[in-house]
Design an enzyme around this catalytic site. Structure first.
Site, PDB file in Angstrom:
ATOM      1  N   ASP A  40       0.866  -1.188   0.000  1.00 41.62           N
ATOM      2  CA  ASP A  40       0.000   0.000   0.000  1.00 41.62           C
ATOM      3  C   ASP A  40       0.904   1.241   0.000  1.00 41.62           C
ATOM      4  O   ASP A  40       1.817   1.345   0.814  1.00 41.62           O
ATOM      5  CB  ASP A  40      -0.884  -0.028   1.260  1.00 41.62           C
ATOM      6  N   ILE A  41       0.659   2.176  -0.936  1.00 43.77           N
ATOM      7  CA  ILE A  41       1.555   3.356  -1.009  1.00 43.77           C
ATOM      8  C   ILE A  41       1.286   4.393   0.086  1.00 43.77           C
ATOM      9  O   ILE A  41       2.103   5.273   0.310  1.00 43.77           O
ATOM     10  CB  ILE A  41       1.531   4.103  -2.376  1.00 43.77           C
ATOM     11  N   GLN A 103     -14.456   2.969   2.042  1.00 43.70           N
ATOM     12  CA  GLN A 103     -13.776   2.377   0.874  1.00 43.70           C
ATOM     13  C   GLN A 103     -13.483   3.469  -0.151  1.00 43.70           C
ATOM     14  O   GLN A 103     -14.347   4.299  -0.454  1.00 43.70           O
ATOM     15  CB  GLN A 103     -14.666   1.289   0.243  1.00 43.70           C
ATOM     16  N   HIS A 109     -10.507  -5.554  -1.973  1.00 43.73           N
ATOM     17  CA  HIS A 109      -9.144  -5.791  -1.473  1.00 43.73           C
ATOM     18  C   HIS A 109      -9.156  -5.964   0.041  1.00 43.73           C
ATOM     19  O   HIS A 109      -9.959  -5.366   0.746  1.00 43.73           O
ATOM     20  CB  HIS A 109      -8.206  -4.640  -1.856  1.00 43.73           C
TER      21      HIS A 109
HETATM   22  P1  5GP Z   1      -9.860   1.377   0.721  1.00 42.95           P
HETATM   23  O1  5GP Z   1     -10.092   2.773   1.232  1.00 42.95           O
HETATM   24  O2  5GP Z   1     -10.533   1.220  -0.625  1.00 42.95           O
HETATM   25  O3  5GP Z   1     -10.206   0.287   1.676  1.00 42.95           O
HETATM   26  O4  5GP Z   1      -8.294   1.234   0.514  1.00 42.95           O
HETATM   27  C1  5GP Z   1      -7.623   1.642  -0.634  1.00 42.95           C
HETATM   28  C2  5GP Z   1      -6.158   1.548  -0.307  1.00 42.95           C
HETATM   29  O5  5GP Z   1      -5.438   1.707  -1.502  1.00 42.95           O
HETATM   30  C3  5GP Z   1      -5.669   2.646   0.666  1.00 42.95           C
HETATM   31  O6  5GP Z   1      -5.078   2.051   1.800  1.00 42.95           O
HETATM   32  C4  5GP Z   1      -4.685   3.453  -0.184  1.00 42.95           C
HETATM   33  O7  5GP Z   1      -3.579   3.883   0.574  1.00 42.95           O
HETATM   34  C5  5GP Z   1      -4.292   2.478  -1.264  1.00 42.95           C
HETATM   35  N1  5GP Z   1      -3.933   3.090  -2.526  1.00 42.95           N
HETATM   36  C6  5GP Z   1      -4.574   4.120  -3.139  1.00 42.95           C
HETATM   37  N2  5GP Z   1      -3.977   4.393  -4.322  1.00 42.95           N
HETATM   38  C7  5GP Z   1      -2.955   3.515  -4.448  1.00 42.95           C
HETATM   39  C8  5GP Z   1      -1.974   3.300  -5.467  1.00 42.95           C
HETATM   40  O8  5GP Z   1      -1.922   3.983  -6.499  1.00 42.95           O
HETATM   41  N3  5GP Z   1      -1.078   2.300  -5.259  1.00 42.95           N
HETATM   42  C9  5GP Z   1      -1.102   1.519  -4.124  1.00 42.95           C
HETATM   43  N4  5GP Z   1      -0.173   0.569  -4.024  1.00 42.95           N
HETATM   44  N5  5GP Z   1      -2.012   1.694  -3.148  1.00 42.95           N
HETATM   45  C10 5GP Z   1      -2.935   2.675  -3.310  1.00 42.95           C
END
Ligand code: 5GP
Length: 146
Positions: A40-41, A103, A109
């Protein structure tokens, strides 16, 4: 379905779909025919990994059983590697369904975060340097292979 529980439709251009198609770079930890795991970045702790299915699923509601099983097996591999590499027992497994839950990327994920519920950092806020992510991805990948 009411406005309050309306689901997002799958967007082929979401960030994780672009990773799967090879259009966006990422730091790979593990891959098999049904799943991909990468750093995660904007981690909520050092060593934060995301595991995704190679299936077009917005959230848990869309996930097919064979991909659900495959994601969980990959999560086990990654979690064991995190325990080894970061020399800790506690790994948080988290997964958000829907905007209301927070999300932000609408390809299903699982988050695997070496942290504690009392110390968890903020969600998707602070970006980490590429070389740090590359180093951790390599260590985790090696631990999974061994
Ligand atoms: P969500 O909020 O959908 O549960 O989590 C999305 C995750 O994706 C977040 O933890 C965010 O830091 C990560 N993320 C967002 N954009 C990118 C990206 O371009 N590359 C990577 N590796 N992670 C990302």
């Amino acid at each position: 379905m009411s406005q309050n529980n309306k689901q997002v439709t799958y967007d082929d251009n979401n960030i994780f779909a672009k990773m799967l198609s090879g259009d966006i770079p990422y730091h790979k930890v593990y891959e098999d025919d049904k799943t991909l795991a990468f750093m995660d970045i904007m981690p909520q702790a050092e060593g934060h990994v995301l595991v995704i299915p190679k299936q077009k699923a917005v959230d848990l509601a869309d996930l097919e059983p064979e991909y659900a099983a495959a994601v969980l097996m990959t999560c086990k591999k990654v979690m064991q590697a995190q325990r080894q590499v970061f020399e800790r027992e506690g790994i948080i497994q988290m997964q958000l369904n829907g905007t209301q839950a927070g999300q932000t990327v609408f390809h299903y994920h699982v988050h695997l975060i070496p942290s504690s519920i009392h110390e968890l950092g903020r969600h998707a806020v602070t970006q980490v340097e590429n070389d740090q992510l590359a180093d951790m991805a390599e260590k985790l990948a090696t631990a999974i292979e061994s």
